[in-house]
Design an enzyme around this catalytic site. Sequence first.
Site, mmCIF file in Angstrom:
data_model
loop_
_atom_site.group_PDB
_atom_site.id
_atom_site.type_symbol
_atom_site.label_atom_id
_atom_site.label_comp_id
_atom_site.label_asym_id
_atom_site.label_seq_id
_atom_site.Cartn_x
_atom_site.Cartn_y
_atom_site.Cartn_z
ATOM 1 N N CYS A 163 -11.200 2.665 0.855
ATOM 2 C CA CYS A 163 -9.798 3.170 1.042
ATOM 3 C C CYS A 163 -9.303 2.207 2.063
ATOM 4 O O CYS A 163 -9.919 2.173 3.003
ATOM 5 C CB CYS A 163 -9.750 4.599 1.221
ATOM 6 S SG CYS A 163 -8.013 4.988 1.917
ATOM 7 N N THR A 164 -8.224 1.424 1.830
ATOM 8 C CA THR A 164 -7.712 0.566 2.921
ATOM 9 C C THR A 164 -7.430 1.447 4.246
ATOM 10 O O THR A 164 -7.189 0.516 5.389
ATOM 11 C CB THR A 164 -6.742 -0.343 2.623
ATOM 12 O OG1 THR A 164 -5.631 0.566 1.913
ATOM 13 C CG2 THR A 164 -7.285 -1.223 1.720
ATOM 14 N N HIS A 165 -7.022 2.641 4.131
ATOM 15 C CA HIS A 165 -6.846 3.298 5.510
ATOM 16 C C HIS A 165 -8.233 3.478 6.438
ATOM 17 O O HIS A 165 -7.888 3.665 7.531
ATOM 18 C CB HIS A 165 -6.317 4.873 4.912
ATOM 19 C CG HIS A 165 -4.914 4.895 4.742
ATOM 20 N ND1 HIS A 165 -4.307 4.429 3.602
ATOM 21 C CD2 HIS A 165 -3.990 5.551 5.338
ATOM 22 C CE1 HIS A 165 -3.026 4.579 3.495
ATOM 23 N NE2 HIS A 165 -2.768 5.202 4.722
ATOM 24 N N ASP A 179 0.788 -1.039 -0.018
ATOM 25 C CA ASP A 179 -0.104 -0.071 0.113
ATOM 26 C C ASP A 179 0.930 1.425 0.180
ATOM 27 O O ASP A 179 2.178 1.009 0.089
ATOM 28 C CB ASP A 179 -0.920 -0.063 1.137
ATOM 29 C CG ASP A 179 -1.873 1.187 1.328
ATOM 30 O OD1 ASP A 179 -2.346 1.616 0.310
ATOM 31 O OD2 ASP A 179 -2.152 1.764 2.434
ATOM 32 N N TYR A 183 -1.182 8.433 -2.143
ATOM 33 C CA TYR A 183 -1.522 8.167 -3.614
ATOM 34 C C TYR A 183 -2.856 8.964 -3.986
ATOM 35 O O TYR A 183 -3.144 9.134 -5.201
ATOM 36 C CB TYR A 183 -1.984 6.432 -3.866
ATOM 37 C CG TYR A 183 -0.592 5.859 -3.798
ATOM 38 C CD1 TYR A 183 0.660 6.293 -3.607
ATOM 39 C CD2 TYR A 183 -0.596 4.513 -4.165
ATOM 40 C CE1 TYR A 183 1.780 5.521 -3.718
ATOM 41 C CE2 TYR A 183 0.455 3.718 -4.046
ATOM 42 C CZ TYR A 183 1.606 4.082 -4.086
ATOM 43 O OH TYR A 183 2.702 3.218 -4.016
ATOM 44 N N GLY A 184 -3.637 8.980 -3.020
ATOM 45 C CA GLY A 184 -5.225 9.625 -3.411
ATOM 46 C C GLY A 184 -4.947 10.946 -4.132
ATOM 47 O O GLY A 184 -6.238 11.312 -4.740
ATOM 48 N N CYS A 241 -4.733 -1.516 -1.739
ATOM 49 C CA CYS A 241 -4.700 0.067 -1.985
ATOM 50 C C CYS A 241 -5.896 0.069 -3.475
ATOM 51 O O CYS A 241 -5.514 -0.465 -4.392
ATOM 52 C CB CYS A 241 -3.427 0.392 -2.621
ATOM 53 S SG CYS A 241 -3.589 2.219 -2.772
#
Length: 262
Positions: A186-188, A8, A40-41, A72
């Site tokens: 979003c994996t966050h 990620d 990245y976003g 991600c």
Amino acid sequence: MTRALVFDSGVGGLTIADALRKAAPDWLVDYAADSGFFPYGVKSDEELRERLPRLCAALVDHAKPDVLVIACNTASTLSLVDIRERVKVPVVGTVPAIKPAAEQTKTGVIGILATPGTVRRAYLDDLERQFAVGKTVIRRGSAGLVDIAERAVRGQAIDQEQVAYAVKPMFDPPDGPRIDIVVLACTHFPLIREAIAAACPPGVRLIDTGEAVARQAVRVAPQTRRPEGEAIAYVTGGTANKAAMTPAFARFGYAQIEVIDV
Ligand code: DGL
């Protein structure tokens, strides 16, 4: 023993690494954070397209996993095909859980909470056309939430007002109040799930892709017999990023951390 590499931009993929460890307790699950290029976003598609396949190829060369998990959404919805062309091991992506959300919604209105990059992807349009016909999908992109999650995992307090500021506008459009399921795309975001839930109206359910991605990795990984070892966390961006990421890695059980520069 199978060796997986979960990748990620930062700490978000640790939620997927966790799900994978639960699904395959005898695997070694290595981790790579592209902290040197985080976040990245808010990067342009061109920048990410140039970097992601090259970075993943270098990571796979170095870590030699049996399976690569792109943990991600921002990266998977843009570059999964290009990455698969570049690396020789099976690649599992992480994409927004629109299908289960569309199947489970009772009101017919679902929210997608993601990065600004993911919400504008054609990939999302395709998922909606394929799986959410007749449903109303409201997308909300936030870079602020990614930052809050990244800092929370490194030990900083979560500012609930900032979370609400990022989440609440999703419910503003005419159909917004009818949203009953929000996809954490979003994996966050699962890292600050409680704070996001508290910013949503009561009764809204949050869903993510951790377990589904882990199951898919177990399905596609080849069976290998390798010597046991310790799981390694890789980080880009030099020793300063290694120091910054150490508390987050420690929380998820990574003691061995290596800087890798691409
Ligand atoms: N964790 C990533 C995702 O799932 C993106 C975070 C970032 O903006 O770097 O989309």
